[in-house]
Scaffold this motif. Structure first.
Motif, PDB file in Angstrom:
ATOM      1  N   LEU A  10     117.091 -22.756  32.484  1.00  0.00           N
ATOM      2  CA  LEU A  10     117.057 -23.500  31.229  1.00  0.00           C
ATOM      3  C   LEU A  10     115.907 -24.508  31.217  1.00  0.00           C
ATOM      4  O   LEU A  10     115.222 -24.681  30.201  1.00  0.00           O
ATOM      5  CB  LEU A  10     118.386 -24.220  31.012  1.00  0.00           C
ATOM      6  N   LEU A  11     115.678 -25.170  32.344  1.00  0.00           N
ATOM      7  CA  LEU A  11     114.559 -26.107  32.425  1.00  0.00           C
ATOM      8  C   LEU A  11     113.234 -25.385  32.228  1.00  0.00           C
ATOM      9  O   LEU A  11     112.337 -25.867  31.533  1.00  0.00           O
ATOM     10  CB  LEU A  11     114.575 -26.830  33.777  1.00  0.00           C
ATOM     11  N   LEU A  12     113.111 -24.218  32.832  1.00  0.00           N
ATOM     12  CA  LEU A  12     111.879 -23.444  32.701  1.00  0.00           C
ATOM     13  C   LEU A  12     111.669 -22.937  31.280  1.00  0.00           C
ATOM     14  O   LEU A  12     110.547 -22.628  30.881  1.00  0.00           O
ATOM     15  CB  LEU A  12     111.899 -22.252  33.671  1.00  0.00           C
ATOM     16  N   ALA A  13     112.746 -22.892  30.504  1.00  0.00           N
ATOM     17  CA  ALA A  13     112.647 -22.412  29.127  1.00  0.00           C
ATOM     18  C   ALA A  13     112.250 -23.515  28.149  1.00  0.00           C
ATOM     19  O   ALA A  13     112.015 -23.239  26.972  1.00  0.00           O
ATOM     20  CB  ALA A  13     113.983 -21.798  28.690  1.00  0.00           C
ATOM     21  N   ALA A  36     123.281 -28.165  33.229  1.00  0.00           N
ATOM     22  CA  ALA A  36     122.589 -28.784  32.095  1.00  0.00           C
ATOM     23  C   ALA A  36     123.375 -29.973  31.562  1.00  0.00           C
ATOM     24  O   ALA A  36     122.801 -30.998  31.177  1.00  0.00           O
ATOM     25  CB  ALA A  36     122.366 -27.759  30.989  1.00  0.00           C
ATOM     26  N   GLU A  37     124.690 -29.844  31.564  1.00  0.00           N
ATOM     27  CA  GLU A  37     125.540 -30.935  31.091  1.00  0.00           C
ATOM     28  C   GLU A  37     125.342 -32.180  31.946  1.00  0.00           C
ATOM     29  O   GLU A  37     125.208 -33.298  31.430  1.00  0.00           O
ATOM     30  CB  GLU A  37     127.004 -30.501  31.127  1.00  0.00           C
ATOM     31  N   GLU A  38     125.302 -32.019  33.270  1.00  0.00           N
ATOM     32  CA  GLU A  38     125.124 -33.153  34.169  1.00  0.00           C
ATOM     33  C   GLU A  38     123.725 -33.763  34.007  1.00  0.00           C
ATOM     34  O   GLU A  38     123.556 -34.983  34.083  1.00  0.00           O
ATOM     35  CB  GLU A  38     125.355 -32.713  35.611  1.00  0.00           C
ATOM     36  N   PHE A  39     122.727 -32.917  33.798  1.00  0.00           N
ATOM     37  CA  PHE A  39     121.363 -33.406  33.601  1.00  0.00           C
ATOM     38  C   PHE A  39     121.282 -34.257  32.339  1.00  0.00           C
ATOM     39  O   PHE A  39     120.703 -35.342  32.322  1.00  0.00           O
ATOM     40  CB  PHE A  39     120.400 -32.223  33.497  1.00  0.00           C
ATOM     41  N   ARG A  61     116.245 -33.674  25.344  1.00  0.00           N
ATOM     42  CA  ARG A  61     116.336 -33.191  23.964  1.00  0.00           C
ATOM     43  C   ARG A  61     116.074 -31.685  23.893  1.00  0.00           C
ATOM     44  O   ARG A  61     116.780 -30.957  23.202  1.00  0.00           O
ATOM     45  CB  ARG A  61     115.338 -33.952  23.085  1.00  0.00           C
ATOM     46  N   GLU A  62     115.042 -31.242  24.618  1.00  0.00           N
ATOM     47  CA  GLU A  62     114.719 -29.814  24.609  1.00  0.00           C
ATOM     48  C   GLU A  62     115.831 -28.993  25.265  1.00  0.00           C
ATOM     49  O   GLU A  62     116.186 -27.907  24.787  1.00  0.00           O
ATOM     50  CB  GLU A  62     113.394 -29.584  25.340  1.00  0.00           C
ATOM     51  N   LEU A  63     116.379 -29.532  26.354  1.00  0.00           N
ATOM     52  CA  LEU A  63     117.456 -28.837  27.059  1.00  0.00           C
ATOM     53  C   LEU A  63     118.710 -28.765  26.200  1.00  0.00           C
ATOM     54  O   LEU A  63     119.400 -27.734  26.158  1.00  0.00           O
ATOM     55  CB  LEU A  63     117.752 -29.573  28.363  1.00  0.00           C
ATOM     56  N   LEU A  64     118.964 -29.842  25.491  1.00  0.00           N
ATOM     57  CA  LEU A  64     120.147 -29.873  24.631  1.00  0.00           C
ATOM     58  C   LEU A  64     120.056 -28.823  23.530  1.00  0.00           C
ATOM     59  O   LEU A  64     121.046 -28.169  23.187  1.00  0.00           O
ATOM     60  CB  LEU A  64     120.320 -31.264  24.034  1.00  0.00           C
ATOM     61  N   ASN A  65     118.858 -28.625  22.976  1.00  0.00           N
ATOM     62  CA  ASN A  65     118.693 -27.622  21.927  1.00  0.00           C
ATOM     63  C   ASN A  65     119.042 -26.231  22.434  1.00  0.00           C
ATOM     64  O   ASN A  65     119.656 -25.429  21.718  1.00  0.00           O
ATOM     65  CB  ASN A  65     117.249 -27.638  21.422  1.00  0.00           C
ATOM     66  N   LEU A  66     118.658 -25.937  23.671  1.00  0.00           N
ATOM     67  CA  LEU A  66     119.016 -24.640  24.260  1.00  0.00           C
ATOM     68  C   LEU A  66     120.497 -24.564  24.598  1.00  0.00           C
ATOM     69  O   LEU A  66     121.163 -23.560  24.360  1.00  0.00           O
ATOM     70  CB  LEU A  66     118.191 -24.401  25.538  1.00  0.00           C
ATOM     71  N   TYR A  67     120.976 -25.663  25.144  1.00  0.00           N
ATOM     72  CA  TYR A  67     122.357 -25.682  25.630  1.00  0.00           C
ATOM     73  C   TYR A  67     123.365 -25.595  24.487  1.00  0.00           C
ATOM     74  O   TYR A  67     124.364 -24.876  24.561  1.00  0.00           O
ATOM     75  CB  TYR A  67     122.557 -26.974  26.424  1.00  0.00           C
ATOM     76  N   VAL A  68     123.045 -26.338  23.413  1.00  0.00           N
ATOM     77  CA  VAL A  68     123.962 -26.350  22.280  1.00  0.00           C
ATOM     78  C   VAL A  68     124.044 -24.982  21.625  1.00  0.00           C
ATOM     79  O   VAL A  68     125.042 -24.630  21.004  1.00  0.00           O
ATOM     80  CB  VAL A  68     123.535 -27.436  21.263  1.00  0.00           C
ATOM     81  N   ILE A  71     126.873 -23.678  23.869  1.00  0.00           N
ATOM     82  CA  ILE A  71     128.109 -24.463  23.876  1.00  0.00           C
ATOM     83  C   ILE A  71     127.937 -25.634  22.912  1.00  0.00           C
ATOM     84  O   ILE A  71     126.957 -26.379  23.021  1.00  0.00           O
ATOM     85  CB  ILE A  71     128.419 -25.007  25.289  1.00  0.00           C
ATOM     86  N   LYS A  72     128.853 -25.807  22.013  1.00  0.00           N
ATOM     87  CA  LYS A  72     128.750 -26.878  21.029  1.00  0.00           C
ATOM     88  C   LYS A  72     129.002 -28.216  21.727  1.00  0.00           C
ATOM     89  O   LYS A  72     130.143 -28.601  21.971  1.00  0.00           O
ATOM     90  CB  LYS A  72     129.766 -26.671  19.891  1.00  0.00           C
ATOM     91  N   PHE A  73     127.896 -28.885  22.058  1.00  0.00           N
ATOM     92  CA  PHE A  73     128.014 -30.072  22.885  1.00  0.00           C
ATOM     93  C   PHE A  73     127.146 -31.209  22.343  1.00  0.00           C
ATOM     94  O   PHE A  73     126.605 -32.004  23.090  1.00  0.00           O
ATOM     95  CB  PHE A  73     127.572 -29.747  24.314  1.00  0.00           C
ATOM     96  N   LYS A  74     127.000 -31.298  21.041  1.00  0.00           N
ATOM     97  CA  LYS A  74     126.094 -32.249  20.420  1.00  0.00           C
ATOM     98  C   LYS A  74     126.449 -33.707  20.740  1.00  0.00           C
ATOM     99  O   LYS A  74     125.575 -34.568  20.777  1.00  0.00           O
ATOM    100  CB  LYS A  74     126.117 -32.072  18.900  1.00  0.00           C
TER     101      LYS A  74
END
Length: 352
Positions: A10-13, A36-39, A61-68, A71-74
């Motif tokens: 995810l970080l590489l993305a 990603a959640e812990e990061f 912010r970039e990681l959250l966009n991928l992660y969300v 998983i709905k984690f806004k």
């Protein structure tokens, strides 16, 4: 729950996260940040990775966009970085308008003539910060002019009628004062702070609460090095000081506001013993190249250290409607608009 391999992918993305090395990934793993959640949820990622807090916020912010997307984690992460308030309404409006809100990791310079009110403004900023953020976010006031006035701080606090005696005492306790009248003692004071913050047990000590450092003023430590004899030593001092300030700002998110006096070319030549270039016939003289470089307060190099330079001065007669009025102007802004000003007033309650 995702594993370490997925955090890496995810970080590489992400645009900013892909700049992290394998060494950075291992540093995260050592701190038990493996998802990603812990990061996203970690407050000290910039310290762990020794990166600018703005950089890690952008990665989040970039990681959250991928992660969300998966998983709905806004609600996990506040998308905007933390902005402090100076406690002075017009000043905060000016900072917002030029894209330089008071924020962790900022390094600012406040310049002006003697007796224009720089120390009063720094005193007010110290009081406003501890009143707003309490004991958990403290101020370090570095006094190089021996101008720090604890009685004046108490007067400003007493003007705030809503504060109890206990609250005033707590606010005063949250302003830590160090006297440093030489370049060596100033560097030693900041180096000691850096060393304490870098220790493994720093988070359990009071030093970890220092979030703002106010220096009044750097000129007092530097002025002895402005002669041709001392200029090289002065540059080494500024370089070493800048390195320590950047580490404290980037690695520990400390905001700096550094007071300085205004220099003029005439002052530098006549009072500081600067070199002059004489023509072959012994006629007219002019400043050396080095003198021209340094007459911009602390020199061109120092301009690259501070992301914002503000000047405090007396307003022209058209704005003078009473005592205490001051004009605060933007001289240089590395992050946005380089033009703007606001009127401030020195009162019994500080600068408003």
């Amino acid at each position: 729950m995702e594993d370490k391999r997925e955090l890496r992918s995810l970080l590489l993305a992400t645009k900013t996260g892909k700049q992290l090395s394998e060494y950075h990934i291992k540093l995260l793993q050592k701190q038990n940040i493996s998802t990603a959640e812990e990061f996203i949820d970690a407050d000290n990622v910039h310290t762990i990775l020794a990166l600018a807090s703005d950089t890690t916020e952008e990665i989040k912010r970039e990681l959250l966009n991928l992660y969300v997307g998966r998983i709905k984690f806004k609600t996990l992460y506040q998308s905007q970085p933390i902005n402090y308030s100076t406690g002075i309404e017009d000043l905060d409006k000016l900072l917002d308008s030029i894209g330089q809100p008071f924020r962790p990791g900022r390094v600012w310079e406040l310049i002006g003539d003697n007796d224009v009110g720089k120390t009063e403004l720094l005193h007010t900023l110290a009081v406003n910060f501890v009143c707003k953020y309490g004991e958990q976010q403290q101020v370090l006031f570095v006094d190089t002019n021996l101008d720090f006035d604890s009685e004046r701080l108490e007067e400003i606090l007493l003007e705030r009628k809503q504060l109890s005696e206990a609250a005033i005492d707590r606010s005063l306790d949250a302003i830590n004062v160090v006297q440093a009248t030489t370049a060596e003692s100033l560097i030693a004071a900041l180096a000691a702070l850096l060393e304490k913050l870098a220790s493994p047990n720093a988070k359990f000590e009071a030093v970890s609460r220092i979030k703002v450092v106010l220096i009044d003023s750097l000129t007092a430590c530097y002025i002895l090095y402005r002669s041709s004899y001392g200029r090289n030593k002065g540059r080494r001092f500024l370089t070493e000081l800048a390195m320590i300030i950047r580490k404290l700002a980037v690695q520990h998110g400390i905001a700096f506001i550094i007071g300085n006096m205004t220099f003029s070319p005439d002052d530098e030549t006549n009072d500081m013993g600067e070199d002059e270039d004489v023509d072959n016939e012994g006629g007219s003289t002019q400043k050396s190249t080095d003198a021209q470089e340094d007459c911009s307060f602390l020199g061109d190099y120092w301009c690259s250290v501070c992301t914002l330079t503000l000047v405090l001065e007396l307003p022209d007669e058209s704005h003078c409607d009473g005592d205490g009025l001051r004009l605060l102007k933007v001289l240089n802004n590395n992050f946005g608009i380089s033009d703007g000003s606001c009127l401030l007033r020195i009162t019994d309650a500080g600068v408003i």
